[in-house]
Design an enzyme around this catalytic site. Structure first.
Site, PDB file in Angstrom:
ATOM      1  N   ALA A  43       0.867  -1.173   0.000  1.00 55.32           N
ATOM      2  CA  ALA A  43       0.000   0.000   0.000  1.00 55.32           C
ATOM      3  C   ALA A  43       0.909   1.230   0.000  1.00 55.32           C
ATOM      4  CB  ALA A  43      -0.917  -0.023   1.210  1.00 55.32           C
ATOM      5  N   GLY A  82       3.967   1.123   2.395  1.00 53.14           N
ATOM      6  CA  GLY A  82       4.925   0.097   1.995  1.00 53.14           C
ATOM      7  C   GLY A  82       5.731   0.502   0.779  1.00 53.14           C
ATOM      8  N   LYS A  97      -2.424  -4.612   7.754  1.00 57.18           N
ATOM      9  CA  LYS A  97      -3.380  -4.150   8.751  1.00 57.18           C
ATOM     10  C   LYS A  97      -3.153  -4.851  10.083  1.00 57.18           C
ATOM     11  CE  LYS A  97      -8.362  -3.533   9.443  1.00 57.18           C
ATOM     12  NZ  LYS A  97      -9.714  -3.779   8.883  1.00 57.18           N
ATOM     13  N   SER A 130       6.073   6.413  12.050  1.00 51.71           N
ATOM     14  CA  SER A 130       5.249   7.608  11.999  1.00 51.71           C
ATOM     15  C   SER A 130       5.759   8.574  10.940  1.00 51.71           C
ATOM     16  CB  SER A 130       5.237   8.316  13.359  1.00 51.71           C
ATOM     17  OG  SER A 130       4.417   9.478  13.301  1.00 51.71           O
ATOM     18  N   GLY A 149       3.459   9.213   8.077  1.00 52.60           N
ATOM     19  CA  GLY A 149       2.569   9.085   6.931  1.00 52.60           C
ATOM     20  C   GLY A 149       3.327   8.817   5.643  1.00 52.60           C
ATOM     21  N   LYS A 160       4.829   4.081  20.266  1.00 50.10           N
ATOM     22  CA  LYS A 160       4.075   4.580  19.104  1.00 50.10           C
ATOM     23  C   LYS A 160       2.619   4.838  19.485  1.00 50.10           C
ATOM     24  CE  LYS A 160       3.202   5.491  14.714  1.00 50.10           C
ATOM     25  NZ  LYS A 160       1.787   5.346  14.481  1.00 50.10           N
ATOM     26  N   HIS A 181       2.590   8.046  21.311  1.00 47.55           N
ATOM     27  CA  HIS A 181       2.791   9.077  20.280  1.00 47.55           C
ATOM     28  C   HIS A 181       1.468   9.416  19.608  1.00 47.55           C
ATOM     29  CE1 HIS A 181       3.070   9.948  15.955  1.00 47.55           C
ATOM     30  NE2 HIS A 181       4.175  10.618  16.196  1.00 47.55           N
ATOM     31  N   ASN A 182       0.724   8.399  19.217  1.00 49.83           N
ATOM     32  CA  ASN A 182      -0.551   8.637  18.542  1.00 49.83           C
ATOM     33  C   ASN A 182      -1.577   9.262  19.479  1.00 49.83           C
ATOM     34  OD1 ASN A 182       0.767   7.285  16.455  1.00 49.83           O
ATOM     35  ND2 ASN A 182      -1.053   6.146  15.859  1.00 49.83           N
ATOM     36  N   GLU A 223      -0.760  12.764  19.612  1.00 47.38           N
ATOM     37  CA  GLU A 223      -1.199  13.309  18.319  1.00 47.38           C
ATOM     38  C   GLU A 223      -2.696  13.649  18.366  1.00 47.38           C
ATOM     39  OE1 GLU A 223      -2.098  11.143  14.142  1.00 47.38           O
ATOM     40  OE2 GLU A 223      -0.030  10.950  14.821  1.00 47.38           O
ATOM     41  N   TYR A 224      -3.505  12.760  18.936  1.00 42.40           N
ATOM     42  CA  TYR A 224      -4.939  13.039  19.120  1.00 42.40           C
ATOM     43  C   TYR A 224      -5.117  14.325  19.923  1.00 42.40           C
ATOM     44  CZ  TYR A 224      -7.073   8.553  17.598  1.00 42.40           C
ATOM     45  OH  TYR A 224      -7.534   7.482  16.875  1.00 42.40           O
TER      46      TYR A 224
END
Length: 484
Positions: free
Chosen positions: A13, A16, A78, A131, A133, A185, A188-189, A192-193
């Site tokens: 995807a 990757g 996923k 991280s 994107g 991680k 971290h997320n 981020e929220y």
């Protein structure tokens, strides 16, 4: 005999594909496979066209055969059952000492389990946070690897080569054993929220309280990005607010106000509750998304539930500066809470986390990258056992400078009926954390009254528990379930 690849990657995807191209740019040969095999040929004929050291594989056997020993295979699939299924399909083709790397957003308990299961079978395993994107994967992500320590030397050079750099240092280092990488991680997320929610509340305040247009707000965020709030999220917010649709009108005004989520923020909140760590800001950020999702209910409620509509009066420039300081102070609280959670997790799971090193890993490549993180690294470099970021001299000074503005902003938002759950909970946490006495004494009395749960006394040593027969009709037997 065909040349052997340095590393294999499964899952073509967007993330990757870009990570493969990044690795190849740094001089590493990569063998690729995808469950939908047509994607392999499509990738080789398009994005990877002309790259002689990216090799396609149409079967798992072909992929494994193409790899140099000990084999290193990275999964970008996923999270959840798909990872277990992929591992099960790979293992029959591997030899002991080979390495599997999960680069997805897996839940850290799964990574703890997988590390042990594969170790028991003689295989190595890494679960790494990735991280940044699409752009980060292509140009340099933040990488947070954890798992079997024996695996790190096999991929250290590759990971640190492809990672983003901050002050010349790679935004990647070994985090810790088993699930430590994916845990960091996850936090971290969660942060981020929180960052995103704080920014949206600042946007909401400027829009509804100050009557500002998206273009005007874009200029404010651009100006903020030149100072202490300099960060990726502030930068892209300025760009978003300046973006116009084909009719010349701001695109942001046409986007439906229902936010999605993939679960990592929720995991952070749940883990915080399990640990008993008051990560209130991330929790509010998750609940704010949940509230946004019930759009139809909110629309119906808006027609019957009344509240203030007036706009703020006075000096707009001062209100914007107050808002900036409120955002900065709340951001400090968000990171302080995240680090509180990581510190507790390190005790629980016996991880030796390098907190300053984690801040460095987040300084480049990732979504929460900002100059702010350099201050966090400095704080832990000076005092590795720092209890809380709020106690570091730099952050104490910033909070002191911001506090009046923070309180004025939250008070004005409440007065005008503008929801600011993250800004306000950050302030409430700060006030609670700085309080030497909270009203939990009354709460303990209530618990003892109806459930005989006992309490401790300020005039007795900690660890001595008491029960009162409050009504004269109860018993002297206590429940013995006090926990503090």
């Amino acid at each position: 005999m065909a040349e052997k690849a340095d590393i294999g990657l499964i899952g073509l995807a967007v993330m990757g594909q870009n990570l493969v191209l990044n690795m190849n740019d740094k001089g590493y040969s990569v063998a690729v496979f995808n469950r939908t095999v047509s994607k392999v040929d499509e990738f080789l004929s398009q994005a990877a066209k002309g790259r002689a050291t990216i090799y396609g594989a149409h079967t798992m056997e072909e992929l494994v055969e193409r790899l140099a020993k000990p084999r290193k295979i990275m999964l970008l699939v996923k999270a959840g059952e798909a990872v277990d299924d992929m591992i099960a399909s790979i293992l029959p083709h591997l030899e002991k000492g080979d390495l599997i790397i999960d680069g997805g957003n897996s839940h850290f308990p799964d990574t703890i389990r997988r590390t042990k299961e594969l170790s028991d079978k003689g295989f190595l395993y890494i679960g790494t946070g990735v991280s940044g994107g699409e752009e980060g994967a292509r140009r340099g992500p933040s990488l947070m690897p954890g798992g079997n320590p024996k695996a790190w030397p096999l991929v250290k050079e590759i990971f640190q080569s492809v990672a983003a750099k901050a002050d010349g240092q790679p935004c990647c280092d070994w985090v810790g054993e088993d699930g430590a990488g994916h845990y960091v991680k996850m936090v971290h997320n969660g942060i981020e929220y929180g960052d995103m929610q704080l920014i949206t509340e600042a946007y909401h305040f400027m829009k509804d309280a100050l009557g500002m247009s998206p273009g005007e707000m874009s200029e404010v965020f651009a100006e903020w990005n030149k100072g202490e709030l300099d960060s990726y999220l502030i930068e892209i917010t300025s760009h978003i607010l300046a973006y116009t649709d084909t009719d010349g009108k701001p695109l942001v005004d046409k986007i439906l106000d229902t936010a999605g989520q993939k679960g990592t923020g929720k995991w952070t909140g749940i883990n915080a509750l399990d640990m008993g760590v008051p990560v209130t800001l991330i929790g509010e950020a998750v609940f704010a998304r949940c509230l946004s999702a019930i759009k139809d209910e909110r629309v119906a409620a808006s027609k019957v539930l009344k509240g203030p509509k007036a706009r703020a009066s006075g000096d707009k420039r001062q209100a914007i500066e107050d808002l900036r300081k409120a955002l900065l102070a709340s951001k400090i609280v968000s990171y302080a809470q995240g680090y509180m959670l990581m510190r507790e997790a390190a005790k629980e799971y016996k991880w030796n986390l390098n907190y300053g090193g984690i801040a460095l890993m987040w300084r480049g490549g990732c979504i929460i990258r900002s100059v702010f993180l350099g201050r966090i690294k400095e704080a832990f470099d000076r005092e590795p056992n720092l209890t809380n970021l709020l106690l570091a001299p730099y952050f104490q000074k910033v909070i002191e400078d911001c506090q009046g503005s923070w309180r004025r902003t939250v008070a004005k938002a409440v007065e005008l009926g503008i929801p600011v759950p993250a800004l306000s909970t950050a302030l409430s946490f700060y006030d609670g954390y700085r309080s030497d006495r909270l009203p939990a004494n009354l709460l303990q009395a209530q618990r003892d009254y109806f459930g005989a749960h006992t309490y401790e006394r300020v005039d007795k040593p900690r660890g001595e528990f008491f029960h009162t027969n409050w009504t004269g009709e109860g018993m002297d037997v206590s429940a013995g379930t006090y926990n503090a």
